[in-house]
Enzyme design. Structure first.
Site, PDB file in Angstrom:
ATOM      1  CG  ASP A 132      -7.104  -7.070   7.351  1.00  0.00           C
ATOM      2  OD1 ASP A 132      -6.135  -6.761   8.071  1.00  0.00           O
ATOM      3  OD2 ASP A 132      -7.438  -6.231   6.468  1.00  0.00           O
TER       4      ASP A 132
ATOM      5  CB  SER B 116      -0.364  -3.189   8.220  1.00  0.00           C
ATOM      6  OG  SER B 116      -1.756  -2.570   7.836  1.00  0.00           O
TER       7      SER B 116
ATOM      8  NE  ARG C 184       0.245  -8.269   2.950  1.00  0.00           N
ATOM      9  CZ  ARG C 184      -0.302  -7.800   4.083  1.00  0.00           C
ATOM     10  NH1 ARG C 184      -1.236  -8.445   4.527  1.00  0.00           N
ATOM     11  NH2 ARG C 184       0.207  -6.781   4.734  1.00  0.00           N
TER      12      ARG C 184
ATOM     13  NE  ARG D  74      -2.437  -1.013   3.638  1.00  0.00           N
ATOM     14  CZ  ARG D  74      -1.696  -0.207   4.618  1.00  0.00           C
ATOM     15  NH1 ARG D  74      -1.532   1.389   4.443  1.00  0.00           N
ATOM     16  NH2 ARG D  74      -1.019  -0.637   5.515  1.00  0.00           N
TER      17      ARG D  74
ATOM     18  CE  LYS E 205      -6.970  -3.578   5.102  1.00  0.00           C
ATOM     19  NZ  LYS E 205      -5.726  -3.604   6.063  1.00  0.00           N
TER      20      LYS E 205
ATOM     21  CG  HIS F   5      -7.063  -2.474  10.227  1.00  0.00           C
ATOM     22  ND1 HIS F   5      -5.591  -2.014  10.399  1.00  0.00           N
ATOM     23  CD2 HIS F   5      -6.918  -3.745   9.545  1.00  0.00           C
ATOM     24  CE1 HIS F   5      -4.952  -3.031   9.568  1.00  0.00           C
ATOM     25  NE2 HIS F   5      -5.663  -3.736   8.999  1.00  0.00           N
TER      26      HIS F   5
ATOM     27  CE1 TYR G  98       1.716  -7.584  -4.093  1.00  0.00           C
ATOM     28  CE2 TYR G  98       1.122  -6.177  -1.969  1.00  0.00           C
ATOM     29  CZ  TYR G  98       1.555  -7.490  -2.621  1.00  0.00           C
ATOM     30  OH  TYR G  98       2.097  -8.557  -1.961  1.00  0.00           O
TER      31      TYR G  98
ATOM     32  CB  CYS H 251       0.858  -5.445  14.504  1.00  0.00           C
ATOM     33  SG  CYS H 251       2.139  -4.204  14.137  1.00  0.00           S
TER      34      CYS H 251
HETATM   35  P1  GTP Z   1      -1.794  -7.326   7.975  1.00  0.00           P
HETATM   36  O1  GTP Z   1      -2.437  -8.703   6.981  1.00  0.00           O
HETATM   37  O2  GTP Z   1      -1.059  -6.659   7.275  1.00  0.00           O
HETATM   38  O3  GTP Z   1      -3.073  -6.345   8.669  1.00  0.00           O
HETATM   39  O4  GTP Z   1      -1.191  -7.887   9.283  1.00  0.00           O
HETATM   40  P2  GTP Z   1      -1.692  -8.847  10.465  1.00  0.00           P
HETATM   41  O5  GTP Z   1      -1.869  -7.628  11.591  1.00  0.00           O
HETATM   42  O6  GTP Z   1      -2.772  -9.828  10.311  1.00  0.00           O
HETATM   43  O7  GTP Z   1      -0.265  -9.447  10.883  1.00  0.00           O
HETATM   44  P3  GTP Z   1       0.281 -11.285  10.784  1.00  0.00           P
HETATM   45  O8  GTP Z   1      -0.815 -11.771  11.848  1.00  0.00           O
HETATM   46  O9  GTP Z   1       0.230 -11.546   9.479  1.00  0.00           O
HETATM   47  O10 GTP Z   1       1.495 -10.961  11.245  1.00  0.00           O
HETATM   48  C1  GTP Z   1       2.556  -9.999  11.068  1.00  0.00           C
HETATM   49  C2  GTP Z   1       3.953 -10.543  11.475  1.00  0.00           C
HETATM   50  O11 GTP Z   1       3.946 -10.619  13.040  1.00  0.00           O
HETATM   51  C3  GTP Z   1       4.417 -12.040  11.237  1.00  0.00           C
HETATM   52  O12 GTP Z   1       5.844 -11.935  10.685  1.00  0.00           O
HETATM   53  C4  GTP Z   1       4.314 -12.757  12.397  1.00  0.00           C
HETATM   54  O13 GTP Z   1       5.053 -13.687  12.623  1.00  0.00           O
HETATM   55  C5  GTP Z   1       4.449 -11.745  13.336  1.00  0.00           C
HETATM   56  N1  GTP Z   1       3.796 -11.996  14.653  1.00  0.00           N
HETATM   57  C6  GTP Z   1       2.435 -12.258  14.744  1.00  0.00           C
HETATM   58  N2  GTP Z   1       1.890 -12.435  16.205  1.00  0.00           N
HETATM   59  C7  GTP Z   1       3.116 -12.326  16.810  1.00  0.00           C
HETATM   60  C8  GTP Z   1       3.261 -12.400  18.284  1.00  0.00           C
HETATM   61  O14 GTP Z   1       2.470 -13.080  19.179  1.00  0.00           O
HETATM   62  N3  GTP Z   1       4.580 -12.354  18.690  1.00  0.00           N
HETATM   63  C9  GTP Z   1       5.670 -12.070  17.851  1.00  0.00           C
HETATM   64  N4  GTP Z   1       6.982 -11.496  18.311  1.00  0.00           N
HETATM   65  N5  GTP Z   1       5.211 -11.839  16.388  1.00  0.00           N
HETATM   66  C10 GTP Z   1       4.243 -12.289  15.811  1.00  0.00           C
HETATM   67  C1  SPV Z   2      -2.771  -4.154   5.540  1.00  0.00           C
HETATM   68  O1  SPV Z   2      -1.677  -3.483   5.215  1.00  0.00           O
HETATM   69  O2  SPV Z   2      -3.135  -4.025   6.783  1.00  0.00           O
HETATM   70  C2  SPV Z   2      -3.192  -5.184   4.697  1.00  0.00           C
HETATM   71  C3  SPV Z   2      -2.657  -5.574   3.296  1.00  0.00           C
HETATM   72  O3  SPV Z   2      -4.260  -6.013   5.295  1.00  0.00           O
HETATM   73  S1  SPV Z   2      -3.460  -4.428   2.230  1.00  0.00           S
HETATM   74  O4  SPV Z   2      -4.626  -5.120   1.776  1.00  0.00           O
HETATM   75  O5  SPV Z   2      -2.571  -4.336   1.221  1.00  0.00           O
HETATM   76  O6  SPV Z   2      -3.954  -3.269   2.837  1.00  0.00           O
HETATM   77 MN    MN Z   3      -4.709  -5.381   7.726  1.00  0.00          MN
END
Ligand code: GTP
Ligand code: SPV
Ligand code: MN
Length: 600
Positions: A285, A260, A377, A69, A218, A238, A209, A262
């Protein structure tokens, strides 16, 4: 073309503006999906994976200039600049329309224009809303098939005069006759992701993308929907949504906002390490919540699939995601193995000896750059997730008992902290700060405020959005969820995460569940209610007493140092900041001062 006059007029208007070679009304069928993938394969941007390893799955490589993004090119075009607020890029709606009309003129020459009717949320749910995306990208069509509900049922629901959000998208690269163009067409020099909250429209130009191009996500489900929610008294957030069941079979639904990359997808699919507890996934999400007649907030996941971060996803961290990815997936910007499968950092402990990286180059473990792009992704249907909750498509949604806010904070913020009121919870949400990740273009690691994880996604003035949260809390007869501020990302002096995270986060969820049931203990502290040492289950965890103390410490000096930062953060929003939040800040500051004196 359709029974809907306004939709037909819009399609005609866009056809004459964009001048495509052909127009295709999408029906969401499996045949249509295969048609898109065949066309992407023919142009060389998609590659079918080895069907024995990963049936009906594809690897897509985007242009290296189009991988995330782009917040700097994302605009909120409200009539008044004040209504976009200081955290959004504002543009005058008429000037933006004029500029974009120029860019869209003839932009689909040589291409097919796809008309994609889609529902955000189960078709027919009172919480769902409909959009129609017009796009010249087959990758967008295929992705929308997975991420939303596309096709005839949506047109039927729309009828002759139903409401829809028009979402106009082009990769911005018309073809000269005979030219096949770039494998991944895009136009990064003329990038615009423009939102018109008053007329509820989206115009996106120049990127193919993710959130830039899959406009249901989003752009609609957060930026436009947040403005709709403000006007109509609901919440567009979110947030992940999970169902937590205790060993007695009692269950509760929890929503959580994390910026994002996190941890939303991971938390939504968590496999608890504590015996007898289970987590099922409702969404990973986005969460739309409306009040039910009983005064509770009912949530739906408006999406139908996961567009998840690949790197860091492995059997040890997120086995449910790994099993979801067994087949029928699109992988974008991951690495390719020699036997025609995919790989990314964190999928396995050791990397394969040879890969083709996300840019298409040879890669070995000695290479200096990652094999998969950090924002690579997977796109996959939510129905494939082994942990998906039976009720994930319930039209009425699921009642939410607790809301979590969190971010990546190496210091100050404890593992978990319960707000003593909705207003304090709103305050916590408003001050969330997090280290930047690869999900958005720009510098990584820098700490920035990301209120309610909505910084890049709020379709109006952030401070007015806080006021909307305060107002929701004052709804008559509301039975409001409890609010928690959590932090899985606290680091020690060596820079290592103190908390093991992932499946162990269930321990924190257990405490929250028990608090909601009125059974778990907490201590009152200047910053809120923290678990007592006994109330949080650390059994079998390899944590030192020091580590536990760090996780649950109320860092008085650290919080005192935050007060002026929060104050100056609020000040940039001027008089739009709800007085209730200044009041929360004032009271927090007084409690911290008093505690500091007591300690001294
Ligand atoms: P978006 O799709 O961008 O909104 O991301 P998201 O909030 O769904 O994050 P996601 O669960 O994909 O995790 C993103 C990164 O954080 C990955 O590399 C995970 O391995 C890491 N991660 C997730 N949960 C934890 C946790 O509890 N501890 C740690 N240390 N890392 C974490
Ligand atoms: C985010 O960035 O929070 C995502 C990926 O979930 S995107 O759809 O590119 O915004
Ligand atoms: Mn997201």
């Amino acid at each position: 073309m359709t029974p809907h006059q306004r939709l037909n007029r819009w399609i005609e208007e866009i056809t004459s503006l964009c001048e495509p070679d052909a127009v295709q009304l999408c029906d969401g069928s499996p045949e249509e999906y295969q048609q898109m993938m065949a066309s992407l394969t023919a142009t060389g941007v998609a590659k079918p994976l080895n069907p024995e390893k990963r049936p009906n799955s594809f690897l897509v490589r985007s242009d290296p200039a189009d991988v995330a993004r782009v917040e700097s090119r994302t605009f909120i075009c409200s009539d008044n600049e004040q209504d976009a607020g200081p955290t959004n890029h504002w543009a005058d709606p008429n000037e933006m329309k004029a500029k974009l009309t120029g860019l869209f003129k003839g932009c689909m020459r040589g291409r097919t224009m796809y008309v994609i009717p889609f529902s955000m949320g189960p078709v027919g749910s009172p919480i769902a809303h409909i959009g129609v995306e017009i796009s010249d990208s087959p990758y967008v069509v295929a992705s929308m098939h997975i991420m939303t509900r596309v096709g005839r049922a949506v047109l039927e629901e729309l009828g002759t005069d139903g409401d829809f959000v028009p979402c106009l998208h082009s990769v911005g690269q018309p073809l000269q006759s005979g030219d096949t163009g770039a494998a991944w067409p895009c136009n990064p020099d003329n990038l615009y992701i423009a939102h018109f909250p008053a007329s509820r429209e989206i115009w996106s130009f120049g990127s193919g993308y993710g959130g830039n191009a899959l406009l249901g996500k989003k752009c609609f489900a957060l930026r436009i929907a947040s403005a709709m929610a403000r006007d109509e008294g609901w919440l567009a957030e979110h947030m992940l949504i999970l169902k937590l069941t205790n060993p007695d079979g009692e269950y509760r639904y929890i929503a959580g906002a994390f910026p994002s990359a996190c941890g939303k997808t991971n938390l939504a699919m968590l496999v608890p390490t504590i015996p007898g507890w289970s987590v099922e996934t409702v969404g990973d999400d986005i969460c739309w919540m409306k009040f039910g007649d009983d005064g509770q907030l009912y949530a739906i996941n408006p999406e139908a699939g996961f567009f998840g971060v690949a790197p860091g996803t492995g059997m040890d961290t997120n086995p449910n995601a790994m099993q979801t990815l067994d087949g029928n997936c699109i992988f974008t910007n991951v690495a390719e193995t020699d036997d025609g499968d995919v790989w990314w950092e964190g999928m396995t402990d050791t990397a394969p000896a040879h890969l083709i990286d996300w840019r298409g180059n040879d890669w070995t473990p000695d290479s200096d750059t990652p094999a998969a792009h950090p924002n690579a992704r997977f796109t996959v249907s939510a129905a494939q997730c082994p942990a998906i909750a039976d009720e994930w498509e319930d039209l009425k949604g699921v009642p939410i008992s607790a809301i979590l806010f969190g971010g990546r904070r190496a210091s100050v913020v404890p593992l978990v902290n319960e707000a003593t009121s909705w207003e304090q919870g709103t305050f916590f949400g408003s001050i969330v700060a997090s280290e930047k990740t690869a999900a958005a273009a720009g510098a990584i690691g820098e700490l920035r405020r990301d209120p309610m994880a909505m910084l890049p996604f709020c379709g109006y003035n952030m401070a007015d959005y806080w006021q909307h949260w305060i107002n929701i809390g004052q709804t008559a007869n509301a039975k409001l969820p409890k609010i928690y501020y959590v932090n899985w990302f606290r680091k020690d002096l060596e820079g290592q995460f103190v908390w093991p995270g992932f499946g162990e986060n269930a321990r924190v969820l257990e405490w929250i569940f028990e608090r909601c049931a009125g059974r778990a203990d907490a201590v009152e502290t200047p910053i809120g209610h923290l678990p007592t040492l006994d109330a949080l289950n650390f059994d079998g965890l390899d944590l030192t007493e020091d580590a536990i103390a760090t996780l649950l410490r109320v860092d008085i000096q650290g919080w005192l140092a935050e007060i002026p930062l929060i104050e100056s953060y609020y000040q940039q929003f001027g008089t739009n900041v709800p007085p209730a939040l200044f009041d929360q800040l004032q009271r927090l500051s007084e409690r911290l001062e008093a505690a500091a004196v007591n300690v001294a």
